[in-house]
Design a protein around this motif. Structure first.
Motif, PDB file in Angstrom:
ATOM      1  N   LYS A   1      68.825  16.658 -55.317  1.00  0.00           N
ATOM      2  CA  LYS A   1      69.263  17.723 -56.219  1.00  0.00           C
ATOM      3  C   LYS A   1      68.177  18.091 -57.236  1.00  0.00           C
ATOM      4  CE  LYS A   1      73.337  18.364 -54.498  1.00  0.00           C
ATOM      5  NZ  LYS A   1      73.640  19.643 -53.798  1.00  0.00           N
ATOM      6  N   GLU A   2      67.459  17.075 -57.706  1.00  0.00           N
ATOM      7  CA  GLU A   2      66.363  17.330 -58.648  1.00  0.00           C
ATOM      8  C   GLU A   2      65.220  18.053 -57.941  1.00  0.00           C
ATOM      9  OE1 GLU A   2      65.796  16.735 -62.048  1.00  0.00           O
ATOM     10  OE2 GLU A   2      67.980  16.623 -61.956  1.00  0.00           O
ATOM     11  N   ILE A   3      64.979  17.682 -56.697  1.00  0.00           N
ATOM     12  CA  ILE A   3      63.940  18.365 -55.911  1.00  0.00           C
ATOM     13  C   ILE A   3      64.311  19.837 -55.748  1.00  0.00           C
ATOM     14  CG2 ILE A   3      62.834  18.506 -53.636  1.00  0.00           C
ATOM     15  CD1 ILE A   3      63.200  15.452 -53.422  1.00  0.00           C
ATOM     16  N   GLU A   4      65.587  20.087 -55.420  1.00  0.00           N
ATOM     17  CA  GLU A   4      66.066  21.460 -55.254  1.00  0.00           C
ATOM     18  C   GLU A   4      65.929  22.253 -56.553  1.00  0.00           C
ATOM     19  OE1 GLU A   4      70.051  21.191 -53.862  1.00  0.00           O
ATOM     20  OE2 GLU A   4      69.496  20.562 -51.822  1.00  0.00           O
ATOM     21  N   LYS A   5      66.199  21.608 -57.671  1.00  0.00           N
ATOM     22  CA  LYS A   5      66.120  22.300 -58.969  1.00  0.00           C
ATOM     23  C   LYS A   5      64.716  22.847 -59.213  1.00  0.00           C
ATOM     24  CE  LYS A   5      65.684  20.142 -62.884  1.00  0.00           C
ATOM     25  NZ  LYS A   5      65.916  19.265 -64.080  1.00  0.00           N
TER      26      LYS A   5
ATOM     27  N   ALA B   1      62.842  15.484 -48.169  1.00  0.00           N
ATOM     28  CA  ALA B   1      63.892  16.458 -48.483  1.00  0.00           C
ATOM     29  C   ALA B   1      64.370  17.160 -47.216  1.00  0.00           C
ATOM     30  CB  ALA B   1      63.358  17.488 -49.493  1.00  0.00           C
ATOM     31  N   LEU B   2      63.442  17.426 -46.289  1.00  0.00           N
ATOM     32  CA  LEU B   2      63.795  18.115 -45.035  1.00  0.00           C
ATOM     33  C   LEU B   2      64.636  17.249 -44.103  1.00  0.00           C
ATOM     34  CD1 LEU B   2      60.353  19.838 -44.373  1.00  0.00           C
ATOM     35  CD2 LEU B   2      62.504  21.007 -44.906  1.00  0.00           C
ATOM     36  N   SER B   3      64.717  15.966 -44.424  1.00  0.00           N
ATOM     37  CA  SER B   3      65.556  15.072 -43.612  1.00  0.00           C
ATOM     38  C   SER B   3      67.013  15.130 -44.056  1.00  0.00           C
ATOM     39  CB  SER B   3      65.045  13.631 -43.706  1.00  0.00           C
ATOM     40  OG  SER B   3      65.193  13.135 -45.039  1.00  0.00           O
ATOM     41  N   ASP B   4      67.272  15.923 -45.106  1.00  0.00           N
ATOM     42  CA  ASP B   4      68.636  16.069 -45.616  1.00  0.00           C
ATOM     43  C   ASP B   4      69.239  17.362 -45.064  1.00  0.00           C
ATOM     44  OD1 ASP B   4      70.600  15.087 -47.976  1.00  0.00           O
ATOM     45  OD2 ASP B   4      70.492  17.287 -47.983  1.00  0.00           O
ATOM     46  N   GLU B   5      70.385  17.251 -44.393  1.00  0.00           N
ATOM     47  CA  GLU B   5      71.012  18.408 -43.745  1.00  0.00           C
ATOM     48  C   GLU B   5      71.415  19.483 -44.749  1.00  0.00           C
ATOM     49  OE1 GLU B   5      74.625  19.403 -40.573  1.00  0.00           O
ATOM     50  OE2 GLU B   5      74.312  17.345 -41.303  1.00  0.00           O
ATOM     51  N   ASN B   6      71.992  19.072 -45.877  1.00  0.00           N
ATOM     52  CA  ASN B   6      72.419  20.057 -46.884  1.00  0.00           C
ATOM     53  C   ASN B   6      71.223  20.794 -47.487  1.00  0.00           C
ATOM     54  OD1 ASN B   6      75.176  19.466 -46.628  1.00  0.00           O
ATOM     55  ND2 ASN B   6      75.013  17.737 -48.055  1.00  0.00           N
ATOM     56  N   PHE B   7      70.130  20.088 -47.655  1.00  0.00           N
ATOM     57  CA  PHE B   7      68.907  20.716 -48.176  1.00  0.00           C
ATOM     58  C   PHE B   7      68.441  21.809 -47.217  1.00  0.00           C
ATOM     59  CE2 PHE B   7      64.290  21.057 -48.347  1.00  0.00           C
ATOM     60  CZ  PHE B   7      64.041  21.185 -49.703  1.00  0.00           C
ATOM     61  N   CYS B   8      68.370  21.484 -45.945  1.00  0.00           N
ATOM     62  CA  CYS B   8      67.932  22.458 -44.942  1.00  0.00           C
ATOM     63  C   CYS B   8      68.872  23.661 -44.880  1.00  0.00           C
ATOM     64  CB  CYS B   8      67.847  21.792 -43.564  1.00  0.00           C
ATOM     65  SG  CYS B   8      66.535  20.542 -43.453  1.00  0.00           S
ATOM     66  N   LYS B   9      70.167  23.388 -44.976  1.00  0.00           N
ATOM     67  CA  LYS B   9      71.147  24.458 -44.926  1.00  0.00           C
ATOM     68  C   LYS B   9      70.984  25.409 -46.098  1.00  0.00           C
ATOM     69  CE  LYS B   9      76.144  25.218 -44.557  1.00  0.00           C
ATOM     70  NZ  LYS B   9      77.473  24.565 -44.504  1.00  0.00           N
ATOM     71  N   LYS B  10      70.707  24.858 -47.277  1.00  0.00           N
ATOM     72  CA  LYS B  10      70.551  25.676 -48.478  1.00  0.00           C
ATOM     73  C   LYS B  10      69.378  26.652 -48.349  1.00  0.00           C
ATOM     74  CE  LYS B  10      69.664  25.490 -53.441  1.00  0.00           C
ATOM     75  NZ  LYS B  10      69.563  24.650 -54.652  1.00  0.00           N
ATOM     76  N   TYR B  11      68.294  26.206 -47.733  1.00  0.00           N
ATOM     77  CA  TYR B  11      67.103  27.044 -47.654  1.00  0.00           C
ATOM     78  C   TYR B  11      66.922  27.704 -46.291  1.00  0.00           C
ATOM     79  CZ  TYR B  11      65.972  24.888 -52.100  1.00  0.00           C
ATOM     80  OH  TYR B  11      66.020  24.471 -53.401  1.00  0.00           O
ATOM     81  N   GLY B  12      67.998  27.650 -45.460  1.00  0.00           N
ATOM     82  CA  GLY B  12      67.973  28.345 -44.158  1.00  0.00           C
ATOM     83  C   GLY B  12      66.983  27.765 -43.188  1.00  0.00           C
TER      84      GLY B  12
END
Length: 264
Positions: A219-223, A248-259
Motif C-alpha cells: 500500500k505504501e508502494i502504491e501511494k 510489488a508485481l507479484s501481488d495480484e491486487n497491485f497488478c489489477k490496480k495498474y492494469g
C-alpha cells in the motif's frame, strides 16, 4: 582650557540664555499667575535644545565642533547656533527628533537591504558550491566510480541539505546495492522542499522502487507510485517492465490496480 569643556560651557550658557529670552517673551496676562515653574521650564527646554546642537551638526555632516578653539571665531558660531536652537527650543527639539528618527529608519532600511543582499549572495555561493559537488559526483558515477561519487554527494549535502543532493545520494547507495541506506536518504529528500515537479515524481518513483526491493508494504508502494504517476502519466507504462518493482508485481491486487497482467 580643554576644548570639550569650552564646548560644554558654550552650550550650557547659550541654552540658559535662550531659555531666559523665552521666559521674558512669555505673555504676562494679568489673569494668569506667572509661576516660577515657567522659568524652570524655559531654562530646561533651552538647555536641552542647545545640547542637541552636536547631534544636529552630526546630522548635517558639519565639522564645526572640530574647529572650535578658545581663540577661534568658531566658538561664537557654535554659540549662535545653540542660542537660536534654545530660543526656538520646542520646534527645534521636535524637528531634530523627527529628522533623527527618519534617518534612523532609513539607516535600518539600508542595513536590512544590505543584509538581504548579503544573504542572497551567500545563498548563491552555497548553490554554486553544491552544484559543483553534484557535477563531480555525476562525473564519478558515469565513470563507474560509485564510492567516489557518493563522497561528492555527501560533500554537497554538507554545503546545502537539498532534495537534489539527498536524492542523488539515495541513487548512489542504490548503485552500491545499499538499499536500506538508499531508502533512508530518499525519505530525507522527500521531506525537503522540492525544486520541481520532476524532482517530486522522481523521488516518489524511486521510493516505490526502493520499498519494493526491500519487500515493504504494498500500500505504501502504491501511494508513492500514485504521486509519481499523477505528475507523469508516462510512468504508468513503465511499471510492468521495472525490475525493481518485481516484489510489488507479484501481488495480484497491485497488478489489477495498474492494469497489468498478473502472472502467478
Amino acid at each position: 582650557m580643554c576644548t570639550n569643556f569650552i564646548i560644554f560651557i558654550t552650550l550650557l550658557f547659550a541654552g540658559m540664555s535662550g531659555g531666559l529670552i523665552n521666559y521674558s517673551n512669555t505673555p504676562k496676562d494679568k489673569d494668569v499667575t506667572f509661576l516660577k515653574s515657567n522659568l524652570f521650564k524655559c531654562l530646561s527646554l533651552g538647555v536641552a535644545a542647545s545640547f542637541m546642537i552636536p547631534v544636529f551638526l552630526q546630522m548635517i555632516s558639519s565639522n564645526l565642533l572640530e574647529e572650535v578653539k578658545a581663540e577661534d571665531k568658531s566658538i561664537f558660531i557654535l554659540f549662535g547656533f545653540s542660542l537660536i536652537a534654545a530660543i526656538s527650543s520646542r520646534s527645534f527639539i521636535e524637528s531634530v527628533s523627527k529628522k533623527f528618527l527618519n534617518q534612523l529608519t532609513e539607516t535600518e532600511s539600508k542595513i536590512d537591504e544590505l543584509k538581504a543582499r548579503s544573504d542572497e549572495e551567500e545563498k548563491e555561493i552555497k548553490y554554486l558550491k553544491e552544484k559543483n559537488f553534484l557535477l563531480e559526483g555525476k562525473a564519478y558515477r558515469s565513470d563507474g566510480q560509485h564510492q567516489e561519487a557518493l563522497e561528492e554527494f555527501e560533500k554537497a549535502i554538507e554545503v546545502e541539505s537539498s532534495d537534489r543532493a539527498w536524492g542523488l545520494k539515495a541513487l548512489q547507495h542504490y548503485h552500491l546495492k545499499q538499499y536500506e541506506e538508499a531508502l533512508e536518504a530518499n525519505i530525507v529528500a522527500l521531506g525537503l522542499e522540492h525544486t520541481s515537479d520532476t524532482q517530486t515524481y522522481q523521488l516518489n518513483w524511486n521510493q516505490a522502487c526502493f520499498m519494493s526491493i526491500l519487500k515493504q508494504d504494498i500500500k505504501e508502494i502504491e501511494k508513492h507510485l500514485d504521486i509519481a504517476i499523477d505528475l507523469n502519466q508516462d510512468l504508468k507504462n513503465q511499471i510492468s517492465n521495472e525490475k525493481d518493482l518485481s516484489f510489488a508485481l507479484s501481488d495480484e491486487n497491485f497488478c489489477k490496480k495498474y492494469g497489468i497482467q498478473f502472472n502467478a
